[in-house]
Design a protein around this motif. Sequence first.
Motif, PDB file in Angstrom:
ATOM      1  N   ILE A 140     -49.321 -35.694  81.471  1.00 29.54           N
ATOM      2  CA  ILE A 140     -49.957 -35.601  80.155  1.00 29.54           C
ATOM      3  C   ILE A 140     -51.459 -35.394  80.308  1.00 29.54           C
ATOM      4  CG2 ILE A 140     -50.528 -36.892  78.060  1.00 29.54           C
ATOM      5  CD1 ILE A 140     -47.798 -38.242  78.293  1.00 29.54           C
ATOM      6  N   TYR A 141     -52.063 -36.118  81.231  1.00 29.55           N
ATOM      7  CA  TYR A 141     -53.513 -36.036  81.411  1.00 29.55           C
ATOM      8  C   TYR A 141     -53.941 -34.674  81.950  1.00 29.55           C
ATOM      9  CZ  TYR A 141     -58.205 -37.047  83.076  1.00 29.55           C
ATOM     10  OH  TYR A 141     -59.559 -37.011  83.305  1.00 29.55           O
ATOM     11  N   HIS A 142     -53.161 -34.105  82.858  1.00 29.02           N
ATOM     12  CA  HIS A 142     -53.573 -32.862  83.511  1.00 29.02           C
ATOM     13  C   HIS A 142     -53.077 -31.600  82.798  1.00 29.02           C
ATOM     14  CE1 HIS A 142     -55.396 -34.755  87.000  1.00 29.02           C
ATOM     15  NE2 HIS A 142     -54.337 -35.538  87.145  1.00 29.02           N
ATOM     16  N   GLN A 143     -51.927 -31.670  82.138  1.00 27.50           N
ATOM     17  CA  GLN A 143     -51.318 -30.462  81.594  1.00 27.50           C
ATOM     18  C   GLN A 143     -51.365 -30.357  80.072  1.00 27.50           C
ATOM     19  OE1 GLN A 143     -47.347 -29.800  83.181  1.00 27.50           O
ATOM     20  NE2 GLN A 143     -47.897 -30.747  85.139  1.00 27.50           N
ATOM     21  N   TYR A 144     -51.627 -31.456  79.374  1.00 27.55           N
ATOM     22  CA  TYR A 144     -51.578 -31.427  77.908  1.00 27.55           C
ATOM     23  C   TYR A 144     -52.860 -32.009  77.320  1.00 27.55           C
ATOM     24  CZ  TYR A 144     -46.685 -30.633  79.028  1.00 27.55           C
ATOM     25  OH  TYR A 144     -45.526 -30.125  79.546  1.00 27.55           O
ATOM     26  N   LYS A 145     -53.992 -31.496  77.816  1.00 24.26           N
ATOM     27  CA  LYS A 145     -55.296 -32.019  77.417  1.00 24.26           C
ATOM     28  C   LYS A 145     -55.720 -31.598  76.015  1.00 24.26           C
ATOM     29  CE  LYS A 145     -57.301 -32.430  82.049  1.00 24.26           C
ATOM     30  NZ  LYS A 145     -58.428 -32.024  82.929  1.00 24.26           N
ATOM     31  N   LYS A 146     -55.150 -30.523  75.500  1.00 25.60           N
ATOM     32  CA  LYS A 146     -55.628 -29.988  74.225  1.00 25.60           C
ATOM     33  C   LYS A 146     -54.925 -30.602  73.019  1.00 25.60           C
ATOM     34  CE  LYS A 146     -56.853 -25.509  76.267  1.00 25.60           C
ATOM     35  NZ  LYS A 146     -56.600 -24.058  76.251  1.00 25.60           N
ATOM     36  N   GLY A 147     -53.735 -31.145  73.219  1.00 23.23           N
ATOM     37  CA  GLY A 147     -52.987 -31.646  72.079  1.00 23.23           C
ATOM     38  C   GLY A 147     -52.391 -33.021  72.275  1.00 23.23           C
ATOM     39  N   LEU A 148     -51.377 -33.122  73.121  1.00 23.20           N
ATOM     40  CA  LEU A 148     -50.611 -34.361  73.263  1.00 23.20           C
ATOM     41  C   LEU A 148     -51.478 -35.523  73.725  1.00 23.20           C
ATOM     42  CD1 LEU A 148     -47.926 -35.868  73.235  1.00 23.20           C
ATOM     43  CD2 LEU A 148     -47.501 -35.015  75.560  1.00 23.20           C
ATOM     44  N   LEU A 149     -52.344 -35.289  74.699  1.00 27.52           N
ATOM     45  CA  LEU A 149     -53.196 -36.365  75.209  1.00 27.52           C
ATOM     46  C   LEU A 149     -54.035 -36.976  74.096  1.00 27.52           C
ATOM     47  CD1 LEU A 149     -54.490 -38.010  77.511  1.00 27.52           C
ATOM     48  CD2 LEU A 149     -56.092 -36.109  77.838  1.00 27.52           C
ATOM     49  N   ILE A 194     -41.523 -39.019  76.056  1.00 26.71           N
ATOM     50  CA  ILE A 194     -42.824 -38.981  75.371  1.00 26.71           C
ATOM     51  C   ILE A 194     -42.777 -39.815  74.093  1.00 26.71           C
ATOM     52  CG2 ILE A 194     -44.582 -37.503  74.377  1.00 26.71           C
ATOM     53  CD1 ILE A 194     -44.287 -37.217  77.370  1.00 26.71           C
ATOM     54  N   ALA A 195     -41.608 -39.872  73.445  1.00 22.91           N
ATOM     55  CA  ALA A 195     -41.480 -40.732  72.265  1.00 22.91           C
ATOM     56  C   ALA A 195     -41.743 -42.193  72.627  1.00 22.91           C
ATOM     57  CB  ALA A 195     -40.089 -40.579  71.644  1.00 22.91           C
ATOM     58  N   GLY A 196     -41.328 -42.596  73.817  1.00 23.47           N
ATOM     59  CA  GLY A 196     -41.624 -43.948  74.273  1.00 23.47           C
ATOM     60  C   GLY A 196     -43.112 -44.164  74.472  1.00 23.47           C
ATOM     61  N   PHE A 197     -43.797 -43.164  75.006  1.00 19.49           N
ATOM     62  CA  PHE A 197     -45.249 -43.258  75.152  1.00 19.49           C
ATOM     63  C   PHE A 197     -45.926 -43.390  73.788  1.00 19.49           C
ATOM     64  CE2 PHE A 197     -44.498 -41.978  79.438  1.00 19.49           C
ATOM     65  CZ  PHE A 197     -45.628 -42.299  80.155  1.00 19.49           C
ATOM     66  N   ARG A 198     -45.369 -42.706  72.796  1.00 16.57           N
ATOM     67  CA  ARG A 198     -45.948 -42.807  71.452  1.00 16.57           C
ATOM     68  C   ARG A 198     -45.796 -44.226  70.897  1.00 16.57           C
ATOM     69  NH1 ARG A 198     -43.828 -40.020  65.816  1.00 16.57           N
ATOM     70  NH2 ARG A 198     -45.513 -40.831  64.536  1.00 16.57           N
ATOM     71  N   VAL A 199     -44.634 -44.819  71.094  1.00 12.42           N
ATOM     72  CA  VAL A 199     -44.415 -46.184  70.613  1.00 12.42           C
ATOM     73  C   VAL A 199     -45.391 -47.147  71.273  1.00 12.42           C
ATOM     74  CG1 VAL A 199     -42.778 -48.095  70.550  1.00 12.42           C
ATOM     75  CG2 VAL A 199     -41.990 -45.772  70.061  1.00 12.42           C
ATOM     76  N   ILE A 200     -45.575 -46.987  72.576  1.00 18.69           N
ATOM     77  CA  ILE A 200     -46.515 -47.858  73.287  1.00 18.69           C
ATOM     78  C   ILE A 200     -47.932 -47.661  72.760  1.00 18.69           C
ATOM     79  CG2 ILE A 200     -47.566 -48.318  75.529  1.00 18.69           C
ATOM     80  CD1 ILE A 200     -44.874 -47.585  76.803  1.00 18.69           C
ATOM     81  N   SER A 201     -48.319 -46.398  72.557  1.00 21.46           N
ATOM     82  CA  SER A 201     -49.669 -46.108  72.063  1.00 21.46           C
ATOM     83  C   SER A 201     -49.918 -46.738  70.699  1.00 21.46           C
ATOM     84  CB  SER A 201     -49.882 -44.591  71.982  1.00 21.46           C
ATOM     85  OG  SER A 201     -49.794 -43.984  73.256  1.00 21.46           O
ATOM     86  N   SER A 202     -48.896 -46.737  69.864  1.00 22.24           N
ATOM     87  CA  SER A 202     -49.067 -47.269  68.512  1.00 22.24           C
ATOM     88  C   SER A 202     -49.181 -48.789  68.481  1.00 22.24           C
ATOM     89  CB  SER A 202     -47.889 -46.837  67.629  1.00 22.24           C
ATOM     90  OG  SER A 202     -46.676 -47.438  68.065  1.00 22.24           O
ATOM     91  N   ASN A 256     -42.631 -42.933  84.823  1.00 18.61           N
ATOM     92  CA  ASN A 256     -43.611 -43.068  83.749  1.00 18.61           C
ATOM     93  C   ASN A 256     -45.015 -42.742  84.235  1.00 18.61           C
ATOM     94  OD1 ASN A 256     -41.720 -43.820  81.837  1.00 18.61           O
ATOM     95  ND2 ASN A 256     -41.999 -46.008  82.181  1.00 18.61           N
ATOM     96  N   PHE A 257     -45.327 -43.158  85.452  1.00 17.94           N
ATOM     97  CA  PHE A 257     -46.648 -42.855  86.015  1.00 17.94           C
ATOM     98  C   PHE A 257     -46.814 -41.355  86.223  1.00 17.94           C
ATOM     99  CE2 PHE A 257     -49.428 -42.308  89.755  1.00 17.94           C
ATOM    100  CZ  PHE A 257     -50.597 -42.865  89.234  1.00 17.94           C
ATOM    101  N   ARG A 258     -45.766 -40.699  86.701  1.00 20.17           N
ATOM    102  CA  ARG A 258     -45.837 -39.250  86.880  1.00 20.17           C
ATOM    103  C   ARG A 258     -45.992 -38.539  85.536  1.00 20.17           C
ATOM    104  NH1 ARG A 258     -41.937 -40.336  91.060  1.00 20.17           N
ATOM    105  NH2 ARG A 258     -40.225 -40.053  89.566  1.00 20.17           N
ATOM    106  N   THR A 259     -45.301 -39.050  84.526  1.00 20.04           N
ATOM    107  CA  THR A 259     -45.418 -38.450  83.203  1.00 20.04           C
ATOM    108  C   THR A 259     -46.820 -38.625  82.640  1.00 20.04           C
ATOM    109  OG1 THR A 259     -43.071 -38.862  82.763  1.00 20.04           O
ATOM    110  CG2 THR A 259     -44.481 -38.432  80.864  1.00 20.04           C
TER     111      THR A 259
END
Length: 258
Positions: free
Chosen positions: A37-46, A173-181, A30-33
């Motif tokens: 997200i922070y380094h590779q998906y700055k324009k959308g997913l982050l 990433i779906a799990g990250f979305r649940v946590i974010s919400s 999860n930490f690597r993911t």
Amino acid sequence: MYMPSRPASRSLPQGQQSCIRVVTHGLKQNFRTAKSIYHQYKKGLLWFLVAEVFAQSSVGALTTLSVVYLNDVVGLNTTDVNFFFLVVLFGTIPGACIAPFVTKRSNPNVAWQISMVSLFITIVTGAFTLGDAPNKYLSFIWGYFVGLNLGWFYPTENLFFSCVLPKGSEAEIAGFRVISSMILSWLPPLLFSLMVSNGIDPKWGMMAMASFVIFAASLLAVGTGKWEDILLESGRSETEGVDTEAALMSIVEIPVVE
């Protein structure tokens, strides 16, 4: 037949089969993911995940806080409140039709931002007018427009997420979305309670709750890149045949109002 078997996307290293090591390995992944997200998906997913933190905290609190507002300020009884939410539910139906209309003429990012701005305006308008309305049943009109915006908000949000989701990492990433919400789901009700308990008019508490959703829209407007760059970043560029309208119609949902 409906859930065919598929090979595991990752396997545990040899010698790490114990429960504690499985948990530790999962946390490391999860930490690597998160770093990815922070380094590779700055324009959308982050920015989607950051906006999700604030948008869902506001929308999730709307049901609870509106009950308090309708009871204490507007004067609706229990039966009236139940009918109010029935009106909200009916309002989500045409709202779900607005989502593909706006998205087709812009993109999911812009359409989601507009839906949040519209929801903010609707909440604030109702909060500042219903308390002085000559007829308490005018709140049903407000409920219809709240449902209209919720019916627009949810499918556009899901489409945006499906477009920025990197291929091969959907479940994680779906799990990250649940946590974010859920991270800030406690904050809008707490702010509302503190303001009301200190003698501040509940309409300002409703506005404080709604401010989270407008802040989420602002984050997307400032932080995200062009839609073509977002799709290219996630590996779902339009050249690969992404049909935005068809995708939206396939995930349109009518949110359940408790």
